[in-house]
Design an enzyme around this catalytic site. Structure first.
Site, mmCIF file in Angstrom:
data_model
loop_
_atom_site.group_PDB
_atom_site.id
_atom_site.type_symbol
_atom_site.label_atom_id
_atom_site.label_comp_id
_atom_site.label_asym_id
_atom_site.label_seq_id
_atom_site.Cartn_x
_atom_site.Cartn_y
_atom_site.Cartn_z
ATOM 1 N N THR A 147 0.723 -1.093 -0.157
ATOM 2 C CA THR A 147 -0.004 -0.038 -0.022
ATOM 3 C C THR A 147 0.904 1.257 -0.105
ATOM 4 O O THR A 147 2.015 1.093 0.339
ATOM 5 C CB THR A 147 -0.819 -0.072 1.128
ATOM 6 O OG1 THR A 147 -1.697 -1.342 1.394
ATOM 7 C CG2 THR A 147 -1.733 1.220 1.449
ATOM 8 N N GLY B 93 0.072 -3.120 5.925
ATOM 9 C CA GLY B 93 -0.882 -4.015 6.073
ATOM 10 C C GLY B 93 -1.482 -4.014 7.398
ATOM 11 O O GLY B 93 -1.933 -3.015 7.683
#
Length: 585
Positions: A396, A489
């Site tokens: 991400t 995460g």
């Protein structure tokens, strides 16, 4: 008499943009804004700020602001640029969450452009029947690295909604820099070369991916090489001409659906045409005189950041000290309690009722705080999701942008794993997510990040998987004070919470707050992860209290902006190379 101007000109050519700006301005205003008692110093700006994980994307965002665009225009341009320059996480084939403060309306919007499960998806799709007739989990390749592992992307829809409702520029304008980067190429950094080498096997699996990220002779790209992505340039050109319609109904949609059908994928033209962003009410909490505005479900981040801060507000953390064993102990215990609740109560709010008001209430947090021993760790096996009944009346990257008018964007978006599923849709250059892996396969099976989930997060057509992404805007007196967020995460929630604590409870400047060592505990497994930099003596005290400590690699990559006393202060986490913050002056 000409020495100083000559030196200044030379520096502006040799130093990175952010460094030259900060040097020039700080030398003029140092006494008022620079604190020499601190170890690290944020970038300073007066006309806006951009902070992202990639220096090229940051420079593009800053240029959009210089051209007269607002924070919304800049944020979309940064997001598109990251799809080119940070291909492991930046994307148009994934999804995410965004907190947006609109200055003219004096309100914060939570924009949910999380991926959705395709119409053909079902809760048993990643199980197989073995020779004994028993249902077993499917192969990791199918679950995470196949066409079947992709959910319907939401990034383009999110950008489109934002641009149409609050932007001042067109798709053509904000996409132009990313198109040029994809078409002409950019210089591969040591960081990107290293990631491409690490992920060589994943990137070599699918021909459409291999032809972009691996050289024809099978070798990898080296630092200094030029990476060109012609197919991605084509896709970005379609967006420049047609916006979201091109992606969800037009030429891009047709290529996605065709390649999915060819390779046993699930995403169809009907799935793409059906996709919609969701505008939600932000989670809201307080810590001292600050208000925390964060992402609601299906993100679990906002709910549990507020929950943990509510628990910790019952203790005098400032007196204990930021890096003390006493503070780390309490923060760990709060993490265990919050992650336990996450395992039971979070899901897609369009499908299930989530007790958000209770989970974020001060009363519930106060009772949880009473259960914490000041001297002993509570074993995870002794912690269960809380009983909410007594309280009734759930790879991400992140970037932050703020403009001179006070508009602010905190965006976290993802492909899930590094390079997502490893699938590039033929003829588009678009890397697809593997976010079906964020759903719960079964309540007794942890997800891809080791997190436990409930039946409310099982795969179901149209459902959005629970996420840990936590873009956050902290306000004071109703105005943005701190923008922050991170990849990582399951560690995203704990990373963001510690950043907020460091600023609000420990009164650290943004740079020191970001660089401080981090810890993480997610209830299951029962392990306290510790970053390098925590004193061995502190670790011994924590172990004596009963904590199961574990040395961890670094956690997260915060990209943060603070607005205080008429100045922008920004800082890019040093845990990931290549990040950059630029302050406009």
């Amino acid at each position: 008499m000409l020495i100083k101007p000559v030196i200044a000109t030379a520096l502006s050519l040799l130093l990175p943009f952010s460094a030259s700006i900060t040097y020039a301005q700080a030398s003029k205003h140092q006494p008022a804004i620079v604190d020499y008692t601190t170890r690290n110093h944020p970038v300073i700006g007066r006309e806006g700020m951009v902070s992202s994980q990639n220096f090229i994307a940051t420079e593009i965002g800053a240029e959009i602001l210089k051209q007269g665009g607002n924070a919304i225009d800049s944020a979309v341009a940064v997001g598109l640029a990251l799809a080119v320059t940070l291909p492991r996480a930046g994307n148009i084939g994934g999804g995410g969450f965004m907190l947006v403060y609109i200055a003219d309306e004096n309100r914060t919007i939570a924009l949910d452009f999380r991926e959705t499960a395709p119409l053909l998806a079902d809760k048993d799709m990643f199980f197989e029947i073995d020779q004994n007739g028993k249902k077993v989990k499917a192969s990791r390749e199918d679950y995470h690295f196949s066409y079947r592992s992709s959910a319907v992307p939401g990034t383009v829809a999110g950008f489109d909604w934002l641009l149409k409702n609050y932007g001042t520029m067109s798709w053509k304008q904000v996409a132009a820099p990313a198109i040029k980067l994809a078409k002409d190429g950019f210089i591969v950094s040591d960081d990107l070369a290293s990631i491409l080498r690490t992920k060589h096997k994943t990137l070599a699996k699918h021909p459409s991916t291999r032809k972009i990220f691996i050289k024809p002779d099978g070798s990898g790209y080296q630092a200094g090489d030029t990476l060109v992505q012609k197919d991605l340039a084509w896709s970005l050109e379609q967006l420049a001409k047609g916006g979201a319609d091109a992606f969800y109904q037009g030429a891009i949609a047709k290529r996605i659906a065709a390649d999915m059908q060819k390779n046993n994928g699930l995403i169809s033209l009907a799935d793409l045409a059906k996709y919609r962003v969701a505008v939600r009410k932000p989670i809201s909490g307080t810590y001292g005189d600050a208000t925390i505005n964060a992402m609601p479900a299906p993100s679990s981040g906002g709910t549990h950041v507020v929950q943990m801060l509510n628990i910790l507000e019952n203790f005098d953390l400032e007196k204990m000290g930021q890096n003390s064993a006493a503070a780390y102990h309490l923060i760990t215990e709060a993490m265990k309690l919050a992650y336990a609740d996450r395992s039971k109560y979070l899901g897609d709010p369009d499908f299930v009722d989530i007790p958000t008001d209770i989970l974020t209430s001060k009363a519930y947090a106060k009772d949880l705080a009473k259960s914490i021993s000041l001297t002993n760790a509570t074993a995870a096996s002794e912690i269960a999701p809380g009983n909410l009944a007594p309280y009734e009346s759930d790879e991400t990257t992140h970037y932050s942008v703020m403009d001179k008018d006070g508009n602010a964007v905190a965006n976290t978006y993802t492909l899930m794993f590094s390079f997502g599923s490893g699938v590039v849709i033929e003829g588009t250059g678009i890397i697809m997510n593997n976010n079906l892996g964020n759903f719960t396969l079964s309540p007794d099976i942890p997800d891809a990040f080791g997190l436990m989930g409930s039946a409310d997060n099982l795969i179901r057509p149209g459902r959005r998987p629970v996420s840990s992404m936590t873009p956050t805007i902290v306000t004071k007196n109703g105005k943005p004070f701190l923008l922050t967020g991170s990849p990582g995460g399951s560690k995203i929630i704990s990373t963001v919470m510690q950043q907020i604590l460091n600023v609000l409870a420990f009164d650290m400047n943004l740079a020191d707050a970001t660089d401080a060592p981090r810890i993480h505990h997610q209830w299951s497994p029962d392990a306290l992860n510790l970053e390098p930099g925590i004193s061995p003596d502190t670790i011994k005290i924590l172990e004596a209290m009963g904590h199961n400590t574990k040395t961890s690699k670094t956690m997260g990559s915060l990209q943060s902006i603070m607005y205080k006393d008429g100045l922008f202060f920004g800082y890019s986490d040093t845990r990931r190379p290549g990040a950059k913050t630029i302050g406009l002056n």
